[in-house]
Design a protein around this motif. Structure first.
Motif, PDB file in Angstrom:
ATOM      1  N   UNK A  70       0.834  -1.194   0.000  1.00 31.62           N
ATOM      2  CA  UNK A  70       0.000   0.000   0.000  1.00 31.62           C
ATOM      3  C   UNK A  70       0.872   1.249   0.000  1.00 31.62           C
ATOM      4  N   UNK A  71       0.363   2.298  -0.598  1.00 28.43           N
ATOM      5  CA  UNK A  71       1.034   3.587  -0.555  1.00 28.43           C
ATOM      6  C   UNK A  71       0.851   4.187   0.843  1.00 28.43           C
ATOM      7  N   UNK A  72       1.697   5.134   1.240  1.00 21.82           N
ATOM      8  CA  UNK A  72       1.576   5.742   2.574  1.00 21.82           C
ATOM      9  C   UNK A  72       0.185   6.291   2.895  1.00 21.82           C
ATOM     10  N   UNK A  73      -0.476   6.916   1.931  1.00 18.46           N
ATOM     11  CA  UNK A  73      -1.805   7.456   2.197  1.00 18.46           C
ATOM     12  C   UNK A  73      -2.799   6.339   2.524  1.00 18.46           C
ATOM     13  N   UNK A  93     -15.385  12.393   9.119  1.00 17.18           N
ATOM     14  CA  UNK A  93     -13.925  12.214   9.048  1.00 17.18           C
ATOM     15  C   UNK A  93     -13.157  13.462   9.456  1.00 17.18           C
ATOM     16  N   UNK A  94     -13.746  14.620   9.248  1.00 21.07           N
ATOM     17  CA  UNK A  94     -13.071  15.863   9.623  1.00 21.07           C
ATOM     18  C   UNK A  94     -12.737  15.868  11.125  1.00 21.07           C
ATOM     19  N   UNK A  95     -13.538  15.176  11.929  1.00 17.63           N
ATOM     20  CA  UNK A  95     -13.269  15.079  13.368  1.00 17.63           C
ATOM     21  C   UNK A  95     -12.006  14.267  13.664  1.00 17.63           C
ATOM     22  N   UNK A  96     -11.540  13.509  12.680  1.00 19.09           N
ATOM     23  CA  UNK A  96     -10.362  12.650  12.835  1.00 19.09           C
ATOM     24  C   UNK A  96      -9.172  13.173  12.032  1.00 19.09           C
ATOM     25  N   UNK A  97      -9.265  14.424  11.576  1.00 17.42           N
ATOM     26  CA  UNK A  97      -8.239  14.997  10.703  1.00 17.42           C
ATOM     27  C   UNK A  97      -6.845  14.915  11.321  1.00 17.42           C
ATOM     28  N   UNK A  98      -6.703  15.347  12.560  1.00 11.78           N
ATOM     29  CA  UNK A  98      -5.375  15.376  13.205  1.00 11.78           C
ATOM     30  C   UNK A  98      -4.800  13.969  13.362  1.00 11.78           C
ATOM     31  N   UNK A  99      -5.641  13.017  13.715  1.00  8.30           N
ATOM     32  CA  UNK A  99      -5.186  11.635  13.853  1.00  8.30           C
ATOM     33  C   UNK A  99      -4.751  11.071  12.501  1.00  8.30           C
ATOM     34  N   UNK A 100      -5.547  11.331  11.478  1.00 13.77           N
ATOM     35  CA  UNK A 100      -5.201  10.869  10.129  1.00 13.77           C
ATOM     36  C   UNK A 100      -3.900  11.526   9.664  1.00 13.77           C
ATOM     37  N   UNK A 101      -3.752  12.800   9.930  1.00 10.16           N
ATOM     38  CA  UNK A 101      -2.523  13.513   9.571  1.00 10.16           C
ATOM     39  C   UNK A 101      -1.315  12.887  10.275  1.00 10.16           C
ATOM     40  N   UNK A 102      -1.469  12.560  11.543  1.00 13.23           N
ATOM     41  CA  UNK A 102      -0.382  11.918  12.305  1.00 13.23           C
ATOM     42  C   UNK A 102       0.026  10.591  11.668  1.00 13.23           C
ATOM     43  N   UNK A 103      -0.964   9.785  11.281  1.00 11.52           N
ATOM     44  CA  UNK A 103      -0.665   8.506  10.632  1.00 11.52           C
ATOM     45  C   UNK A 103       0.027   8.719   9.286  1.00 11.52           C
ATOM     46  N   UNK A 104      -0.461   9.675   8.526  1.00 14.16           N
ATOM     47  CA  UNK A 104       0.115   9.926   7.199  1.00 14.16           C
ATOM     48  C   UNK A 104       1.552  10.435   7.327  1.00 14.16           C
ATOM     49  N   UNK A 106       3.593   9.778   9.660  1.00  9.94           N
ATOM     50  CA  UNK A 106       4.414   8.644  10.116  1.00  9.94           C
ATOM     51  C   UNK A 106       4.716   7.668   8.980  1.00  9.94           C
ATOM     52  N   UNK A 107       3.747   7.437   8.092  1.00  8.88           N
ATOM     53  CA  UNK A 107       3.948   6.450   7.025  1.00  8.88           C
ATOM     54  C   UNK A 107       4.665   7.034   5.811  1.00  8.88           C
ATOM     55  N   UNK A 108       4.676   8.358   5.701  1.00  8.76           N
ATOM     56  CA  UNK A 108       5.298   9.023   4.546  1.00  8.76           C
ATOM     57  C   UNK A 108       6.364   9.998   5.034  1.00  8.76           C
ATOM     58  N   UNK A 110       9.301  10.869   4.107  1.00  7.32           N
ATOM     59  CA  UNK A 110      10.103  11.673   3.183  1.00  7.32           C
ATOM     60  C   UNK A 110       9.270  12.572   2.276  1.00  7.32           C
ATOM     61  N   UNK A 111       7.968  12.632   2.490  1.00  8.42           N
ATOM     62  CA  UNK A 111       7.116  13.457   1.642  1.00  8.42           C
ATOM     63  C   UNK A 111       6.995  14.868   2.207  1.00  8.42           C
ATOM     64  N   UNK A 112       6.649  15.795   1.329  1.00  8.48           N
ATOM     65  CA  UNK A 112       6.452  17.182   1.702  1.00  8.48           C
ATOM     66  C   UNK A 112       5.238  17.313   2.630  1.00  8.48           C
ATOM     67  N   UNK A 113       5.431  17.950   3.789  1.00  7.48           N
ATOM     68  CA  UNK A 113       4.367  18.060   4.784  1.00  7.48           C
ATOM     69  C   UNK A 113       3.155  18.813   4.222  1.00  7.48           C
ATOM     70  N   UNK A 114       3.389  19.832   3.416  1.00  8.26           N
ATOM     71  CA  UNK A 114       2.285  20.606   2.838  1.00  8.26           C
ATOM     72  C   UNK A 114       1.425  19.723   1.928  1.00  8.26           C
ATOM     73  N   UNK A 115       2.055  18.884   1.123  1.00  4.78           N
ATOM     74  CA  UNK A 115       1.310  17.974   0.227  1.00  4.78           C
ATOM     75  C   UNK A 115       0.509  16.948   1.036  1.00  4.78           C
TER      76      UNK A 115
END
Length: 191
Positions: A70-73, A93-104, A106-108, A110-115
């Motif tokens: 799977x890809x990081x996302x 899902x918007x209520x889980x935005x920060x948690x989803x961002x934390x997971x993303x 962590x899994x990505x 080397x990716x640009x944080x803004x992207x």
């Protein structure tokens, strides 16, 4: 009568009903909730432990250590739903935005944080189809590895809960869940 004798009698009676073409009565006697429990029990022999390693590899330990590619996302989305066995409605899902961002993040690594943040904003936007696309991709990856029935325990799928308020108001929660028993999830990571 011993439990084994009772099981043999149930098997005999179930077989007779089946032969008579009366699976409707068999289903009625077992009941839907019991049938779900029996399906889970039957699937346990085919379900694999899902190992999530410290570098976010998803491995099916009992399928010759087959890795779920799977890809990081997709990993971030999967980790979010895995962390919420009670389920999440897509519209919330918007209520889980920060948690989803934390997971993303962590899994990505080397990716640009803004992207990553832009991608998460698309995922939690109820007017965007991004979350459905990610869940479809996750489903395809699991179904390419195992049969559809077994895969149904690993994918993010729908579950509807009916709520009754008073005597005239009924509403439904359209939750998305991963039904894999959590005792089969082995995490070597903690976010």
């Amino acid at each position: 009568m011993t439990p084994e004798e009772m099981a043999a009698e149930i098997k005999r009676l179930a077989s007779q009903l089946n032969t008579m073409g009366r699976n409707d009565l068999l289903f009625k006697s077992i009941g839907a909730s019991m049938l779900e429990e029996l399906k889970l029990e039957a699937a346990k022999t085919r379900l694999s432990r899902l190992v999530i390693t410290e570098n976010y590899r998803f491995i099916l330990a009992d399928y010759q250590n087959k890795e779920i590619e799977l890809q990081p996302v997709h990993k971030a989305v999967y980790l979010l739903f895995l962390s919420h066995p009670e389920g999440i409605e897509f519209k919330h899902l918007v209520d889980y935005r920060e948690e989803l961002l934390r997971y993303y993040l962590a899994t990505a690594r080397n990716m640009d944080k803004h992207k990553i943040e832009e991608s998460v904003d698309h995922l939690v936007n109820p007017l965007d189809n991004a979350i459905n696309e990610k869940c479809s991709r996750i489903k395809k990856v699991f179904q390419d590895i195992m049969d559809e029935y077994t895969a149904s325990y690993y994918i993010i799928s729908g579950h509807t809960k009916k709520h009754v308020v008073g005597s005239s108001r009924i509403w439904y929660e359209r939750l998305k869940v991963i039904t894999l028993p959590r005792e089969l999830v082995v995490k070597t990571i903690f976010i």
